[in-house]
Design a protein around this motif. Structure first.
Motif, PDB file in Angstrom:
ATOM      1  N   UNK A 128     -23.989  -1.767 -39.440  1.00  0.00           N
ATOM      2  CA  UNK A 128     -25.269  -1.347 -40.010  1.00  0.00           C
ATOM      3  C   UNK A 128     -25.158  -1.357 -41.534  1.00  0.00           C
ATOM      4  N   UNK A 129     -26.218  -1.812 -42.206  1.00  0.00           N
ATOM      5  CA  UNK A 129     -26.263  -1.669 -43.656  1.00  0.00           C
ATOM      6  C   UNK A 129     -26.861  -2.879 -44.353  1.00  0.00           C
ATOM      7  N   UNK A 130     -27.265  -2.641 -45.609  1.00  0.00           N
ATOM      8  CA  UNK A 130     -27.806  -3.694 -46.464  1.00  0.00           C
ATOM      9  C   UNK A 130     -27.050  -3.663 -47.786  1.00  0.00           C
ATOM     10  N   UNK A 131     -26.500  -4.801 -48.156  1.00  0.00           N
ATOM     11  CA  UNK A 131     -25.809  -4.940 -49.433  1.00  0.00           C
ATOM     12  C   UNK A 131     -26.647  -5.811 -50.356  1.00  0.00           C
ATOM     13  N   UNK A 132     -26.821  -5.381 -51.572  1.00  0.00           N
ATOM     14  CA  UNK A 132     -27.473  -6.199 -52.588  1.00  0.00           C
ATOM     15  C   UNK A 132     -26.578  -6.289 -53.805  1.00  0.00           C
TER      16      UNK A 132
END
Length: 247
Positions: A128-132
């Motif tokens: 799970x997760x969003x990296x930018x």
């Protein structure tokens, strides 16, 4: 409510991103080098569920894994993380001195990778997760005016391509944020033109791209068309066009 980590939170763009998340009522953990500036950004984030901060120097590569682990523990997990720090450096100095070149590469590439490794491992484990990650249009083609900085950003783009594919099976998104020049304190000495973005709309573009989990976003979006032309120009022609190849 999302648990959001902002690394390099005292930059003008990252501070705007933090404010957007605060207005949503998200939980924020802000990390940056200057304690006073960090506190000022935290004060702007009214509406957030909670805001915590930590002062850190990302150039201390060996300390960055522990820094990320502390941040995730403080947040109680992480849903989204933005890596926003960087420095344009001095191109001419980096041509004359390896020490200056190394500093630019350390700041804009190695320190980012040292943060991404523990972040990616945590999100992969959690599935799970969003990296930018903020990179730059300068990484799309080497130009005399900024090729040391551009080298770091170009290498980072390749790293993010591999990381994105690695994490795909874990439902973790990795968004490469290719920014054009933005009117911020970092570009205070640069002559401004119509292609310079403004911090608020750029921050809004970053958040939209990360929310959508797009692989790569040019911010502002018109830079995609511009850089398509720049990348495809044959080198023999490129070298004869001062507006592309000049200092």
């Amino acid at each position: 409510m999302q648990r959001v980590l902002v690394l390099g939170a005292t930059s003008a763009i990252a501070a705007e991103v933090a404010e957007i998340h605060a207005r949503r009522g998200d939980r924020l953990h802000l990390v940056g080098r200057n304690a006073e500036k960090l506190e000022a950004v935290a004060q702007r984030c009214t509406g957030a569920t909670k805001v915590t901060t930590e002062r850190a120097d990302f150039a201390d590569l060996d300390a960055n894994e522990a820094l990320v682990k502390r941040a995730i523990e403080t947040l109680g997990g992480v849903d989204a993380a933005l890596v926003a720090h960087g420095d344009l450096g001095d191109q001419l100095a980096s041509e004359r001195s390896f020490k200056d070149a190394e500093t630019s590469l350390r700041t804009n590439l190695l320190s980012v990778v040292s943060l991404l490794i523990p972040l990616a491992n945590e999100m992969e484990s959690a599935r799970h997760g969003r990296l930018g990650v903020i990179t730059s249009v300068a990484g799309d083609r080497g130009r005399p005016r900024n090729y040391t900085y551009g080298t770091a950003k170009g290498a980072l783009n390749v790293y993010l391509q591999g990381l994105r594919t690695r994490l795909y099976a874990s439902d973790v998104t990795v968004t490469t944020l290719k920014l054009g020049p933005v009117d911020t304190p970092m570009t205070r000495d640069h002559a401004k033109n119509v292609f310079f973005g403004k911090t608020k709309p750029v921050a809004e573009g970053i958040v939209r791209a990360m929310d959508a989990g797009v692989p790569e976003a040019y911010v502002p979006s018109f830079w995609r068309a511009i850089m398509t032309v720049v990348r495809s120009t044959p080198e023999a022609l490129f070298q004869q066009l001062p507006f592309l190849s000049g200092r």
